[in-house]
Design a protein around this motif. Structure first.
Motif, mmCIF file in Angstrom:
data_model
loop_
_atom_site.group_PDB
_atom_site.id
_atom_site.type_symbol
_atom_site.label_atom_id
_atom_site.label_comp_id
_atom_site.label_asym_id
_atom_site.label_seq_id
_atom_site.Cartn_x
_atom_site.Cartn_y
_atom_site.Cartn_z
ATOM 1 N N ASP A 52 0.905 -1.026 -0.022
ATOM 2 C CA ASP A 52 -0.060 -0.023 0.077
ATOM 3 C C ASP A 52 1.032 1.221 -0.182
ATOM 4 O OD1 ASP A 52 -1.460 2.269 0.920
ATOM 5 O OD2 ASP A 52 -2.903 0.937 1.847
ATOM 6 N N GLN A 56 2.294 2.573 3.503
ATOM 7 C CA GLN A 56 3.624 2.007 3.186
ATOM 8 C C GLN A 56 3.812 0.975 4.163
ATOM 9 O OE1 GLN A 56 6.721 5.104 3.623
ATOM 10 N NE2 GLN A 56 5.548 6.720 2.601
ATOM 11 N N GLY A 58 3.046 -3.739 3.624
ATOM 12 C CA GLY A 58 2.680 -4.458 2.755
ATOM 13 C C GLY A 58 3.358 -5.781 2.944
ATOM 14 N N GLU A 120 -0.453 4.930 10.311
ATOM 15 C CA GLU A 120 -0.928 4.906 9.151
ATOM 16 C C GLU A 120 -1.330 6.163 8.478
ATOM 17 O OE1 GLU A 120 -3.702 1.441 8.309
ATOM 18 O OE2 GLU A 120 -2.018 0.180 9.178
#
Length: 140
Positions: A52, A56, A58, A120
């Motif tokens: 993503d 940032q 994954g 996030e």
């Protein structure tokens, strides 16, 4: 998806259409990847990454891949979900069936170096600001 040839020369190629097939396999449509197909024929080891880019975070998946052609008896089993996704938009001359041998989380260094201030949402805001991107309200 990263592959390497018989000499160990690495190559990375984006893949547009893929699906999680089961707990151990990811199937990837070979839409326009003759280099990946040739490399998999020479060296079955592959690496997939899913990130993503705004959050940032994954995953990195390491495994082995098989390049299945439509003549293979199990082709329709693996290609079925991919055909459902693309319809008539793309031909799928083969599918790469990746058997995962390990899965690793990927996170941006900010989460480790600045854990109390990195969220996030802060990563998303930073990416939007740094790359001049904009969120479209009401769209996924």
């Amino acid at each position: 998806m990263a592959t390497s040839d018989e000499h160990g020369e690495t190559s990375v190629s984006p893949k547009e259409v893929w699906a999680v097939a089961d707990d151990a396999h990811i199937v990837v449509a070979n839409i326009a990847s003759p280099g990946s197909a040739m490399n998999i024929g020479a060296n079955a080891k592959v690496c997939l990454s899913f990130i993503d880019i705004f959050v940032q975070k994954g995953f990195k998946i390491i495994g082995t891949a098989t390049d299945l052609k439509p003549s293979a008896p199990e082709f329709s089993k693996w290609a079925g979900p991919l055909h459902a996704m693309v319809g008539d938009c793309f031909p799928i001359p083969s599918v790469f069936v990746v058997c995962a041998t390990s899965v690793h989380r990927i996170i941006a260094p900010s989460y480790a170096f600045y854990p109390s201030e990195t969220t996030e949402e802060s990563q998303v805001q930073s990416a939007l600001r740094n790359y001049g991107a904009h969120r479209r309200v009401g769209h996924d």
